[in-house]
Design a protein around this motif. Sequence first.
Motif, PDB file in Angstrom:
ATOM      1  N   VAL A  78       1.985   6.673  -1.163  1.00  0.00           N
ATOM      2  CA  VAL A  78       3.250   7.598  -0.630  1.00  0.00           C
ATOM      3  C   VAL A  78       2.537   8.349   0.533  1.00  0.00           C
ATOM      4  CG1 VAL A  78       4.108   9.870  -1.635  1.00  0.00           C
ATOM      5  CG2 VAL A  78       3.625   7.899  -3.164  1.00  0.00           C
ATOM      6  N   GLN A 109       1.878  10.966   3.493  1.00  0.00           N
ATOM      7  CA  GLN A 109       1.598  12.185   3.484  1.00  0.00           C
ATOM      8  C   GLN A 109       2.766  12.943   4.060  1.00  0.00           C
ATOM      9  OE1 GLN A 109      -1.950  12.805   5.532  1.00  0.00           O
ATOM     10  NE2 GLN A 109      -3.470  12.111   3.956  1.00  0.00           N
ATOM     11  N   GLU A 133       4.786  12.034  -4.688  1.00  0.00           N
ATOM     12  CA  GLU A 133       3.411  11.761  -5.335  1.00  0.00           C
ATOM     13  C   GLU A 133       3.618  11.525  -6.984  1.00  0.00           C
ATOM     14  OE1 GLU A 133      -0.071   9.979  -5.115  1.00  0.00           O
ATOM     15  OE2 GLU A 133       0.738  10.920  -3.509  1.00  0.00           O
ATOM     16  N   GLN A 135       4.204   7.882  -9.371  1.00  0.00           N
ATOM     17  CA  GLN A 135       3.167   7.317 -10.691  1.00  0.00           C
ATOM     18  C   GLN A 135       4.424   7.218 -11.630  1.00  0.00           C
ATOM     19  OE1 GLN A 135       0.257   6.551 -10.299  1.00  0.00           O
ATOM     20  NE2 GLN A 135       0.372   7.120  -8.227  1.00  0.00           N
TER      21      GLN A 135
END
Length: 357
Positions: free
Chosen positions: A132, A134, A141, A145
């Motif tokens: 991912v 920044q 983020e 997941q």
Amino acid sequence: MIGSLAALGLAPGGVLAARGGWIEVVGAAHVSGPADRPAARRRALADALLSAALAGGADLRGHSVLSNTRMTSDLLVVRPTGRVLAYRVTSETFDGQLLRMGVQAQVGPPETGACPERRRLVVMAYPVRVHVSQESPGWTEAFGQHVAAELLRRAVGHPAVAQLTLADRLPPSRHEATDYRTLTRGSVRVPPGGHALHLDLRIVPDNRHLRLSLEMRLEGAADALAATHDEVVRLPGASVLGRAAPLVEADRHRLASRLGAGATPALSALLDRAGCQPVAAQLLLAGGRLSAPVGRAQGVLRTSIAYTVDRDASTEMLEVTAVGDRTVSLAPLDPARPLSAFAGRPVRFITTTPGLP
């Protein structure tokens, strides 16, 4: 391989007629003695069914072999791509040396959208690699997941997957015997006859949009499939630069739903394709026995047709002599061929269904 060559128009005979999706083929096998008669019938049947599969479609490739800048031989690689959906034996004759078997077969094209016999996959799924950027919004983020977990959950429940093991790490680059984590936590190598599932997920901003890219690879010892999926959503207003201006909750859920909607269906489509591919493996030679690490668990039957599929040699047929849960024993249809000529070569299996629908 009389019938198989005939199906391609390389020799007379073999394919006798074609009517409404059904074709008539003839297979042949030499009989070495009275005790060889049952095995010869299986070899003749396999020869006829491979002829039918070739008649339904074939991939032919020519290779020239050079030695010291001189051409030493030409190789014709023939791979059947058609599917034998059903068959019945119509005749059998024996002249004292050669047994001929007539077969009526229903043949489907290589890609019909149907999957008459689903292959069963044994999969080692490695951790999803999630990247991912920044510069992406803060919520992405956790979202990445979540998508990774959903992908593995979908793979576990897919109908083409007989067994899926979730590895806690990637396999070591060096030999496992010297790897500390392997010695203390167990192996994460792909089991014989199995497939490795690799998933790479990236979420990055793209101008005024957010892009999700998914790369999928399903790799076996003798075959591999790959696919990609991309989804792009437009970011509203000030959140273009990411974390500086978080979205309101409703917008975040809406964007996340749109961004991740196609990832799990894309993985399902890849597993669907893999489940409808012919079973493939690598031939092993040990103790004077030729085998492959696939069996009933992957969909191989006693009536399956086996044939080699390597790129630098012509297609050769093998007889399935015994089938276990995860192993199959084979013998060359040409008894003059040494077993050593097959060691390490990739092999595929065509599933056939006796009887008329």
